[in-house]
Design an enzyme around this catalytic site. Structure first.
Site, PDB file in Angstrom:
ATOM      1  CG  ASP A  67       5.049   0.021  -9.190  1.00  0.00           C
ATOM      2  OD1 ASP A  67       6.106  -0.028  -8.535  1.00  0.00           O
ATOM      3  OD2 ASP A  67       3.936   0.113  -8.658  1.00  0.00           O
ATOM      4  CG  ASN A 136      -7.056   2.796  -5.203  1.00  0.00           C
ATOM      5  OD1 ASN A 136      -6.221   1.932  -4.965  1.00  0.00           O
ATOM      6  ND2 ASN A 136      -6.898   3.708  -6.159  1.00  0.00           N
ATOM      7  CG  HIS A 138      -3.194   0.899  -6.027  1.00  0.00           C
ATOM      8  ND1 HIS A 138      -2.966   2.227  -6.277  1.00  0.00           N
ATOM      9  CD2 HIS A 138      -2.346   0.574  -5.007  1.00  0.00           C
ATOM     10  CE1 HIS A 138      -2.016   2.670  -5.478  1.00  0.00           C
ATOM     11  NE2 HIS A 138      -1.632   1.692  -4.692  1.00  0.00           N
ATOM     12  CD  GLU A 143      -4.380   3.653  -9.370  1.00  0.00           C
ATOM     13  OE1 GLU A 143      -5.125   3.287  -8.436  1.00  0.00           O
ATOM     14  OE2 GLU A 143      -3.411   4.405  -9.186  1.00  0.00           O
TER      15      GLU A 143
HETATM   16  P1  PGA Z   1       2.015   2.120   1.050  1.00  0.00           P
HETATM   17  O1  PGA Z   1       1.538   1.909  -0.446  1.00  0.00           O
HETATM   18  O2  PGA Z   1       2.778   0.913   1.434  1.00  0.00           O
HETATM   19  O3  PGA Z   1       2.866   3.359   1.006  1.00  0.00           O
HETATM   20  O4  PGA Z   1       0.766   2.299   1.886  1.00  0.00           O
HETATM   21  C1  PGA Z   1       0.974   0.703  -0.792  1.00  0.00           C
HETATM   22  C2  PGA Z   1       0.554   0.785  -2.239  1.00  0.00           C
HETATM   23  O5  PGA Z   1       0.051   1.832  -2.662  1.00  0.00           O
HETATM   24  O6  PGA Z   1       0.694  -0.227  -2.945  1.00  0.00           O
END
Ligand code: PGA
Length: 241
Positions: A67, A136, A138, A143
């Protein structure tokens, strides 16, 4: 599904790096699906260490990232182009022309998304996709509520994701509101998935994703339907499994 429980973040990073390293050693022309976020940083660091020792060669590897924010230039210090350069590409012998990150600056994002899908197909698909997981549930910027049927597409970020990412920007107002992300369908087409997760604050999310119902409300839950998932987490993150 294979699950590796490790003592801490460092051990998680090393185990995950072992799996990526094995892929690259066995198939030097591998297509690696990569992701950003704080969790895989240790994995990249370990790969760099092994590269510097002469144990790994990325010269024939191709990478596709999950992304990118819409509206950030590749040299913006919060863009995912920049992140990948800083944490991985800039330290190993990957050919820049073999690294792909969605373009967040294009005027026609839908055309860019179609082009990105075609790039992945032309590469022959992804051998192993590295994934983190958001609080959450995702994966990438898919999302809760996002369709399972989409390939690369433009998304509006949830308030929770904007909050979570605000720590990286001077203010919450500066966090982009949209991103280009590989969709769940693109992720599910990867031949192997490697999820890395660390910290007790993700334990409930991991439990929901891997033991709860498969639902778009928990995007990562779709991974229960993938036949080749490796979950590597520290014991705090996996404590509820
Ligand atoms: P993080 O993010 O590794 O910074 O916890 C994970 C994500 O949001 O996919």
């Amino acid at each position: 599904m294979k699950i590796y429980v490790t003592e801490n973040y460092q051990a998680m990073s090393r185990k995950a790096a072992n799996i990526v390293a094995a892929q690259v050693i066995l198939t030097p022309t591998s297509v690696l699906g990569l992701s950003t976020g704080s969790t895989p940083v240790g994995l990249y660091k370990q790969l760099i260490t092994w590269y510097e020792k002469g144990d790994l060669d990325f010269s024939q590897v191709c990478t596709v990232n999950l992304d990118e924010y819409v509206g950030l230039a590749p040299d913006h210090d919060q863009s995912y182009h920049y992140f990948m350069q800083k944490h991985f590409f800039g330290h190993v012998n990957i050919a820049p022309e073999n690294t792909y990150v969605p373009d967040g600056l294009v005027s026609d994002p839908n055309t860019a998304c179609r082009r990105y899908n075609q790039i992945i197909r032309d590469l022959g698909g992804i051998d192993i996709q590295v994934l983190g997981i958001g609080h959450n549930g995702h994966i990438g910027f898919n999302e809760p509520g996002e369709s399972f049927e989409l390939e690369t597409h433009v998304v509006n970020l949830s308030e929770r994701t904007i909050d979570a990412n605000a720590r990286f920007f001077a203010s919450r107002d500066e966090v982009p509101r949209q991103a280009v992300t590989m969709g769940i369908k693109s992720i599910m087409q990867a031949r192997q998935i490697l999820m890395v997760v660390s910290g007790g604050d993700k334990a409930d999310t991991v439990k929901a994703a891997f033991t709860g119902p498969v639902t778009p409300q928990v995007p990562a839950s779709i991974l229960q339907m993938h036949s080749n998932v490796i979950l590597v987490g520290d014991k705090a993150a996996l404590s509820q499994l």
